[in-house]
Every structure is written in structure tokens, then in C-alpha cells.
Design an enzyme around this catalytic site. Sequence first.
Site, PDB file in Angstrom:
ATOM      1  N   GLU A  34       3.933  -5.484   7.464  1.00 47.92           N
ATOM      2  CA  GLU A  34       3.096  -4.117   7.991  1.00 47.92           C
ATOM      3  C   GLU A  34       3.665  -3.814   9.442  1.00 47.92           C
ATOM      4  OE1 GLU A  34       1.912  -6.520   6.448  1.00 47.92           O
ATOM      5  OE2 GLU A  34       0.321  -5.856   4.953  1.00 47.92           O
ATOM      6  N   ALA A  81       0.883  -1.115   0.018  1.00 52.12           N
ATOM      7  CA  ALA A  81       0.067   0.038   0.155  1.00 52.12           C
ATOM      8  C   ALA A  81       0.883   1.387  -0.018  1.00 52.12           C
ATOM      9  CB  ALA A  81      -0.803  -0.128   1.228  1.00 52.12           C
ATOM     10  N   GLY A 130       0.852  -5.078   1.682  1.00 53.36           N
ATOM     11  CA  GLY A 130      -0.479  -5.338   0.632  1.00 53.36           C
ATOM     12  C   GLY A 130      -0.108  -5.957  -0.591  1.00 53.36           C
ATOM     13  N   GLU A 138      -0.187  -9.333   0.082  1.00 56.30           N
ATOM     14  CA  GLU A 138      -1.926  -9.883   0.018  1.00 56.30           C
ATOM     15  C   GLU A 138      -2.361  -9.760  -0.941  1.00 56.30           C
ATOM     16  OE1 GLU A 138      -2.355  -6.482   3.021  1.00 56.30           O
ATOM     17  OE2 GLU A 138      -3.229  -8.131   4.237  1.00 56.30           O
TER      18      GLU A 138
HETATM   19  N1  COA Z   1       4.561   3.301  -0.256  1.00 50.41           N
HETATM   20  C1  COA Z   1       5.122   4.596  -1.051  1.00 50.41           C
HETATM   21  N2  COA Z   1       6.019   4.682  -1.465  1.00 50.41           N
HETATM   22  C2  COA Z   1       7.023   3.714  -1.480  1.00 50.41           C
HETATM   23  C3  COA Z   1       6.626   2.643  -0.875  1.00 50.41           C
HETATM   24  C4  COA Z   1       5.438   2.362  -0.365  1.00 50.41           C
HETATM   25  N3  COA Z   1       4.967   1.033   0.223  1.00 50.41           N
HETATM   26  N4  COA Z   1       7.634   1.619  -1.170  1.00 50.41           N
HETATM   27  C5  COA Z   1       8.744   2.312  -1.621  1.00 50.41           C
HETATM   28  N5  COA Z   1       8.192   3.729  -1.909  1.00 50.41           N
HETATM   29  C6  COA Z   1       8.947   4.736  -2.444  1.00 50.41           C
HETATM   30  C7  COA Z   1       9.830   5.491  -1.773  1.00 50.41           C
HETATM   31  O1  COA Z   1       9.445   6.237  -0.947  1.00 50.41           O
HETATM   32  C8  COA Z   1      10.802   5.879  -2.951  1.00 50.41           C
HETATM   33  O2  COA Z   1      10.136   7.158  -3.376  1.00 50.41           O
HETATM   34  P1  COA Z   1      10.989   8.504  -3.532  1.00 50.41           P
HETATM   35  O3  COA Z   1      12.214   8.264  -4.520  1.00 50.41           O
HETATM   36  O4  COA Z   1      10.214   9.651  -4.016  1.00 50.41           O
HETATM   37  O5  COA Z   1      11.564   8.747  -2.171  1.00 50.41           O
HETATM   38  C9  COA Z   1      10.814   4.921  -4.079  1.00 50.41           C
HETATM   39  O6  COA Z   1       9.507   4.111  -3.775  1.00 50.41           O
HETATM   40  C10 COA Z   1      11.810   4.061  -4.133  1.00 50.41           C
HETATM   41  O7  COA Z   1      12.021   3.460  -2.836  1.00 50.41           O
HETATM   42  P2  COA Z   1      13.328   3.119  -2.080  1.00 50.41           P
HETATM   43  O8  COA Z   1      13.221   2.854  -0.495  1.00 50.41           O
HETATM   44  O9  COA Z   1      14.215   4.412  -2.241  1.00 50.41           O
HETATM   45  O10 COA Z   1      13.982   1.980  -2.678  1.00 50.41           O
HETATM   46  P3  COA Z   1      14.898   0.775  -1.877  1.00 50.41           P
HETATM   47  O11 COA Z   1      15.551   0.053  -3.180  1.00 50.41           O
HETATM   48  O12 COA Z   1      15.949   1.756  -0.988  1.00 50.41           O
HETATM   49  O13 COA Z   1      14.046   0.079  -0.997  1.00 50.41           O
HETATM   50  C11 COA Z   1      12.166  -1.289  -0.318  1.00 50.41           C
HETATM   51  C12 COA Z   1      12.841  -0.931  -1.504  1.00 50.41           C
HETATM   52  C13 COA Z   1      10.788  -1.815  -1.006  1.00 50.41           C
HETATM   53  C14 COA Z   1      12.734  -2.166   0.602  1.00 50.41           C
HETATM   54  C15 COA Z   1      11.745  -0.018   0.510  1.00 50.41           C
HETATM   55  O14 COA Z   1      11.392   1.097  -0.230  1.00 50.41           O
HETATM   56  C16 COA Z   1      10.562  -0.265   1.564  1.00 50.41           C
HETATM   57  O15 COA Z   1      10.924  -0.841   2.564  1.00 50.41           O
HETATM   58  N6  COA Z   1       9.289  -0.067   1.315  1.00 50.41           N
HETATM   59  C17 COA Z   1       8.093  -0.153   2.208  1.00 50.41           C
HETATM   60  C18 COA Z   1       7.755  -1.662   1.897  1.00 50.41           C
HETATM   61  C19 COA Z   1       6.663  -2.027   2.964  1.00 50.41           C
HETATM   62  O16 COA Z   1       6.876  -1.924   4.241  1.00 50.41           O
HETATM   63  N7  COA Z   1       5.619  -2.238   2.470  1.00 50.41           N
HETATM   64  C20 COA Z   1       4.339  -2.395   3.237  1.00 50.41           C
HETATM   65  C21 COA Z   1       3.335  -1.275   3.268  1.00 50.41           C
HETATM   66  S1  COA Z   1       2.122  -1.701   4.653  1.00 50.41           S
END
Ligand code: COA
Length: 259
Positions: free
Chosen positions: A133, A66, A110, A113
Site C-alpha cells: 500500500e 483493492a 488488500g 490482507e
Molecule cells: N487495481 C485496479 N486495477 C489493477 C490493479 C489494482 N490493484 N492491479 C492491476 N490492475 C490492472 C491494471 O490497471 C491493468 O489494467 P489495464 O490493462 O486496463 O490497464 C491490468 O490490471 C493488468 O495490470 P498490469 O499492471 O498491466 O500488469 P503487470 O503484469 O505489468 O503488473 C502488477 C502487475 C501487479 C505488478 C501491477 O499491476 C501492480 O503493481 N498493481 C498494483 C498492486 C498493488 O499495489 N496493490 C495494492 C493496492 S492497495
Amino acid sequence: MQFETILVRSQDPTALITLNRPEKLNAMSMVLKQELIRALQELDSDATTRVIVLTGAGEKAFTAGADIHEFQGRTPMDQWRMYEHGTLYDAVDKVSKPVVAMINGYCFGGGLELAMACDIRVASNRAVLGQTELNIGIIPGGGGSQRLPRLVGLGKAMKLTLTGDRIDADEAARIGLVDEVVPHARLQPRTFEIAEKIVAHSPLAVRLAKSAIRASARLPLDQGLRYEQSLFALAMASADKEEGVRAFLEKREAKWTGQ
Ligand code: COA
């Protein structure tokens, strides 16, 4: 079909929906979720489409879950209203045709999911999956607490969810979270190969089999067996059953009509 956040290719029996926010790792905003619901509904009633494949744009992510930005300021009533209108996960659940998750990279929260609501999960060897989450102080809200234990068992679901760990595709296959892992370059060809095998069968039989198997997740065994028997009896009335049996006896390929 015109959308802002997804791409839909629907001219063939295997339709492809691509979550298309690669710069945000295909994070699912409310707009994206609504568009995905609409695309699934339209493809389910489209006569050409027989199987729906879901994937993510770009090289990195299926979807990182999400859109976390949208959690800021969201109230319990906002969340309640979203559930009242029916979620993306409910929409996937309602599709009568097989839905295949083609997991090309990160598949978190999500996103996992969403993949779990699909019927089959094929993963690239580059995929990384997690029910993450708790890492941001919330819990799974798109079915993760119910579908994950059904797929991998209670203990592994607890471990994945409570640790927020990320696992690679091989580990996901080992615990039953994905059904097949393939080298990244083979992901699309192999997923479409599976879809084509499904398409080669009677669309009616595919639909009935899917309905019977999905019922196993919500019905006690005795009721599930009765439901299967009802659908089996229904299949006996179909033109495709007549054709399938005749084609076998005449040693030729069957020609399905879906009737
Ligand atoms: N929601 C909104 N934006 C997200 C996102 C999410 N779930 N996951 C990644 N992004 C965005 C980041 O904010 C970033 O945007 P920006 O460049 O404008 O700052 C872009 O996507 C790239 O992400 P980044 O974190 O820089 O990439 P990474 O390769 O270093 O890390 C992840 C990748 C997936 C490990 C990390 O982004 C992450 O942990 N995301 C959240 C995952 C999560 O917990 N999802 C469950 C949500 S309930």
C-alpha cells in the site's frame, strides 16, 4: 449462487470461490468484495460445505489487491461508512468453517490482507506477495498492520510494509507468511488434499478447534487457555466424541454426525 465478479463451486464438501476479474488481475472492486462477503455467508450456512477455498482466475494473480481506480475521489466519510457496514476481512474472520487461501500468483495489498484473514495459506511457487500500500501513498486498511506482525513478527512486518517490497513464495514460507509452497501444477490438487483431510474429521471438532486457535490472536494467554478448556469440555458432550473414542477402541473408522 449468481455473481458478476466471482465464481462459486459448491456441490462438494470443499467449496471453491474464484475471484474472477483476470483482465484486472482480480483486483477487488467494491462489487467483488460485496459478492465475496455474500458467498462466504451463504457457504458458511450451507450444510454441504465443510471447507472453503479462495483463489484467483487466470494464470497471473490471486488478487492484485483493492481496485485502485476506486480510491480516486473516495472521501474519509465514504471509507468510514464502508467500515461501519463490516468489511470483507471481518466477513472472512466470522466464517465458522476453515477458509484456505490458494495463492496462485500476485498477492498484493488488500489481496495479502485477504489471504492473511484466511486460516491456511498454500502458495504456488509462482506466487509473489507484498504489503504494497505504501507504494501508492496509503497504508494497509484491511487488517494488514495487525495480522502481518502476528504471522511474521514485528520487524519483518515493518520491513515488508515500509519498503513495499514484493517477495517470492519461498521467502514468504521462510518467514511464516504462507504455510506451504508447491509447484504451480500441484497447487489445486495439494490444496484440495489438505481440505479433504480436514473434511475427514468431525465437522464439530473442526469448528471448535478453529474457534480455539483463532482466539489465540485476540486473547491474552490465560483467557485463551480458559476458552480452550470451555470448548474442550463442550466437545466432551458431543456424539462425535462418543463415536470417535468407540471407533478407536473397536479399531474401525469413525462415522461422524457433527453432533
Ligand atoms: N487495481 C485496479 N486495477 C489493477 C490493479 C489494482 N490493484 N492491479 C492491476 N490492475 C490492472 C491494471 O490497471 C491493468 O489494467 P489495464 O490493462 O486496463 O490497464 C491490468 O490490471 C493488468 O495490470 P498490469 O499492471 O498491466 O500488469 P503487470 O503484469 O505489468 O503488473 C502488477 C502487475 C501487479 C505488478 C501491477 O499491476 C501492480 O503493481 N498493481 C498494483 C498492486 C498493488 O499495489 N496493490 C495494492 C493496492 S492497495
